[in-house]
Design a protein around this motif. Structure first.
Motif, PDB file in Angstrom:
ATOM      1  N   UNK A  84      52.921 111.987 -70.736  1.00 54.49           N
ATOM      2  CA  UNK A  84      52.604 112.257 -69.318  1.00 54.49           C
ATOM      3  C   UNK A  84      53.116 111.119 -68.432  1.00 54.49           C
ATOM      4  N   UNK A  86      52.674 108.153 -67.662  1.00 52.54           N
ATOM      5  CA  UNK A  86      51.817 106.980 -67.437  1.00 52.54           C
ATOM      6  C   UNK A  86      52.462 105.987 -66.479  1.00 52.54           C
ATOM      7  N   UNK A  87      52.981 106.499 -65.373  1.00 52.61           N
ATOM      8  CA  UNK A  87      53.525 105.595 -64.350  1.00 52.61           C
ATOM      9  C   UNK A  87      52.367 104.895 -63.642  1.00 52.61           C
ATOM     10  N   UNK A  88      52.671 103.736 -63.029  1.00 48.73           N
ATOM     11  CA  UNK A  88      51.640 103.041 -62.270  1.00 48.73           C
ATOM     12  C   UNK A  88      51.544 103.719 -60.902  1.00 48.73           C
ATOM     13  N   UNK A  89      50.426 104.425 -60.613  1.00 43.49           N
ATOM     14  CA  UNK A  89      50.387 105.284 -59.423  1.00 43.49           C
ATOM     15  C   UNK A  89      50.413 104.518 -58.106  1.00 43.49           C
ATOM     16  N   UNK A  90      50.044 103.230 -58.138  1.00 48.72           N
ATOM     17  CA  UNK A  90      49.985 102.476 -56.881  1.00 48.72           C
ATOM     18  C   UNK A  90      51.310 101.788 -56.573  1.00 48.72           C
ATOM     19  N   UNK A  91      52.307 101.957 -57.458  1.00 49.69           N
ATOM     20  CA  UNK A  91      53.595 101.297 -57.241  1.00 49.69           C
ATOM     21  C   UNK A  91      54.677 102.336 -56.951  1.00 49.69           C
ATOM     22  N   UNK A  99      58.163  96.239 -62.787  1.00 45.97           N
ATOM     23  CA  UNK A  99      56.981  95.802 -63.541  1.00 45.97           C
ATOM     24  C   UNK A  99      57.321  95.561 -65.012  1.00 45.97           C
ATOM     25  N   UNK A 125      56.405 106.844 -54.162  1.00 48.42           N
ATOM     26  CA  UNK A 125      55.312 106.693 -55.131  1.00 48.42           C
ATOM     27  C   UNK A 125      55.394 107.853 -56.135  1.00 48.42           C
ATOM     28  N   UNK A 127      53.347 110.022 -57.046  1.00 49.81           N
ATOM     29  CA  UNK A 127      52.767 111.280 -56.561  1.00 49.81           C
ATOM     30  C   UNK A 127      53.721 112.031 -55.643  1.00 49.81           C
ATOM     31  N   UNK A 141      61.923 102.752 -66.441  1.00 52.27           N
ATOM     32  CA  UNK A 141      60.981 101.661 -66.693  1.00 52.27           C
ATOM     33  C   UNK A 141      61.094 101.196 -68.147  1.00 52.27           C
TER      34      UNK A 141
ATOM     35  N   UNK B 116      46.500 105.528 -70.981  1.00 56.62           N
ATOM     36  CA  UNK B 116      47.964 105.474 -71.138  1.00 56.62           C
ATOM     37  C   UNK B 116      48.573 104.493 -70.142  1.00 56.62           C
ATOM     38  N   UNK B 117      47.967 104.438 -68.949  1.00 56.13           N
ATOM     39  CA  UNK B 117      48.503 103.534 -67.931  1.00 56.13           C
ATOM     40  C   UNK B 117      48.302 102.082 -68.379  1.00 56.13           C
ATOM     41  N   UNK B 126      53.307  93.196 -70.149  1.00 52.57           N
ATOM     42  CA  UNK B 126      52.252  92.479 -69.424  1.00 52.57           C
ATOM     43  C   UNK B 126      51.170  92.005 -70.392  1.00 52.57           C
ATOM     44  N   UNK B 221      47.290 105.988 -52.887  1.00 50.01           N
ATOM     45  CA  UNK B 221      47.562 106.422 -54.252  1.00 50.01           C
ATOM     46  C   UNK B 221      48.144 107.827 -54.301  1.00 50.01           C
TER      47      UNK B 221
END
Lengths: 366, 222
Positions: A84, A86-91, A99, A125, A127, A141, B116-117, B126, B221
């Motif tokens: 799925x 697993x991207x960083x949603x706030x970036x 990252x 983003x 989303x 990534x 997963x994140x 990291x 978000x």
């Protein structure tokens, strides 16, 4: 820079598998869900530790339970594309890529995003991106980590079919730039056959068959483990001409093939997957038939199955086509190895996602 | 209007928030990610101050911090005054009393970060600390902010435990809530009314601020 993996464990599912992936090679771990293939991927990444395991990359040991060596995930140079994403949603897309870099470099991030065809979307983003675009960010990534092993965990399962076809082509083209071992986990035999150099079939935590894609796909036992309906032959072909009526003529070692609208310029080398249950056999070359493809060959072997069907291997020069017909039909035709037969294939039965650019050709071309 | 009492209340709330922020990050994150035997008991202990009458907690703290208790003696020998009936005593009581208000929302905040994140963060190279700073805190932020605002507003309004542990020493332990009570006892309805209105305004402002900020985070978000 080969990746060597050995894992044995009793829980949560029994697992006993070992394999090796050469640099630049794409190995597919194929099996049903719950077969343990994702657990193997997680073992390589360090997200899971089996009771007994060894993971080495280019001579560096990432995990060796016998020697009590276990590098934490963040110290393994591993790129992983999650199912799925697993991207960083706030970036943003670019920040997601940065990252994974040792030192954030926006120019380099944009270059990698261009490489996966995401030019102009760096500041979106997750989303705000479609499923296919999110998958490309995840690939970018993973590459930004400069991985010594690239792991793909069912990376095409969350997108629609049209997007998947496009992404197959992109992954194949991208492989020209990749020098590290790549492991693809999938339950989709078509996907594995189109993308992989070699396959390991995993069933209930054990490798039931390993070999080149062609070898595995011709092995009835391996096919049974993957679900017999999936038997298919892989033919290399070159795009010859796009007809005005929408059919594309391909030059294949078996003679010309006509398929509906194949993407690519004339001269492009591709792979075509021909499903065995779509092939009709005839003793004589039929006339007045609607099917556009009639390929002559020699019966190499008749492989019986458990049910009412048999798989006929038909040799055509160096290549072969598989036909799945009833035992009764084989008896009525009195088929024997060495007989000349004609394989009949409707153009429309070859699904668009069963055609892909040839990975080896892509590597040579770029 | 008792300005000393108001600033004392604000100081108490600020100290409580300042100390509980790192505590709620550590404990909330631990409870969110780890499975261990007795986890239910730990969670119940954290939630206990929510259901106990403040007087009960206050009574136990009085006994535990009193002049004859080991903690009380240690404090006396270190700082030369007793812990109960002092501002420091109030801070300790306030921290304990606010544990559920701080840890529970923080835990929910960290639980909202998909596993997963977090795994992707470590696959990006990291370290656990970098992952906390770059990925988990920004994503758990709404929960942490709720925790801090609830703690702040709740400390301003706390009465029973302050009275038990602190008494009503002007400038030391007389908070705005106690001052209002004192004014009512003295039939000074005007002062009590003004101070109550100020408290309502401050609390309303703080909570409205959180809603506004969390709506902004939500937009960020999506």
């Amino acid at each position: 820079m080969a990746l060597e993996v050995m894992a044995r464990t009793a829980a949560p599912i029994p697992l006993d598998v070992a394999f090796r992936v050469e640099p630049g090679e794409l190995l597919a771990l194929v099996g049903h869900s719950g077969s343990g293939k994702t657990t193997l991927l997680r073992t390589i990444a360090g997200l899971w530790r089996p009771e007994v395991a060894r993971v080495t990359v280019d001579g560096t040991t990432w995990l060796d339970t016998a020697a009590r060596v276990c590098l934490p995930t963040h110290r393994r140079r591993v790129g992983i594309v999650f199912q799925n994403y697993a991207l960083f949603p706030h970036m943003t897309a670019a920040q997601n890529v940065m990252a994974a870099m040792d030192s954030a470099d926006r120019t380099e991030a944009v270059r990698i995003l261009d490489l996966v065809n995401l030019d102009g979307l760096a500041d979106r983003k997750p989303a705000q991106l479609s499923g296919g675009q999110q998958q490309r960010v995840a690939v970018a990534r993973a590459l930004a980590r400069r991985p010594e092993a690239l792991l793909l965990d069912e990376p095409f399962s969350a997108v629609d079919r049209a997007t998947r076809e496009k992404l197959y082509g992109e992954i194949i083209a991208l492989r020209a730039h990749l020098a590290m071992p790549v492991v693809l986990v999938t339950h989709d035999v078509n996907e594995a056959q189109l993308l992989a150099d070699r396959m390991v079939v995993i069933e209930k935590g054990r490798a039931v068959r390993a070999g080149t894609t062609a070898e595995v796909m011709a092995d009835p036992d391996a096919l049974r483990a993957m679900g017999i309906r999936e038997v298919a032959a892989m033919l290399p072909a070159i795009i010859a001409e796009h007809g005005a009526d929408g059919l594309t003529r391909l030059d294949a070692p078996t003679g010309p093939l006509f398929l509906p609208g194949v993407e690519g310029a004339p001269g492009t080398r591709i792979r075509v997957r021909i499903m065995a249950h779509e092939v009709i056999l005839s003793r004589v070359r039929p006339k007045g038939l609607s099917a556009q493809n009639i390929l002559a060959g020699t019966v190499a072997q008749i492989v019986p199955g458990k049910g009412p069907a048999v798989t006929v291997r038909i040799a055509m020069g160096e290549h072969e086509i598989l036909a799945r017909i009833t035992r009764r039909a084989a008896d009525q035709m009195a088929l024997q190895p060495g007989d000349i037969v004609h394989a009949i294939l409707k153009s429309m039965t070859v699904a668009r996602d069963h055609v892909a650019r040839d990975p080896d050709a892509a590597r040579v071309a770029e | 209007m008792d300005w000393t009492a108001l600033t004392l209340s604000l100081r108490l709330a600020a100290w409580t928030v300042a100390i509980l922020l790192p505590v709620s990050v550590l404990v909330g994150r631990f409870l969110a990610y780890r499975q261990f035997g007795g986890k239910g008991l730990v969670e119940a202990l954290v939630m206990l101050p929510l259901v106990l009458p403040p007087t009960v907690l206050g009574f136990y703290l009085l006994v535990a911090f009193g002049r004859n208790s080991p903690v009380g003696e240690l404090w006396q020998s270190l700082f030369g005054h007793q812990l109960v009936f002092s501002f420091e005593g109030l801070v300790v009581a306030s921290i304990l009393f606010n544990l559920p208000f701080a840890i529970q929302p923080a835990q929910r905040g960290f639980e909202a970060v998909p596993i997963e994140v977090r795994e992707a963060a470590s696959c990006c190279g990291m370290s656990p600390l970098a992952s906390l700073w770059k990925v988990e805190l920004p994503l758990a932020w709404p929960g942490l902010m709720t925790a801090m605002v609830l703690t702040f507003a709740h400390t301003l309004g706390e009465f029973g435990i302050v009275l038990m542990v602190g008494g009503s020493i002007p400038g030391e332990t007389r908070t705005i809530a106690i001052a209002i009570y004192d004014r009512v006892q003295a039939f000074d309805a005007r002062s009590a009314g003004i101070m109550s209105a100020v408290l309502v305004a401050i609390s309303l402002f703080t909570i409205a601020l959180t809603y506004w900020l969390s709506a902004r985070v939500g937009r960020r978000l999506s």
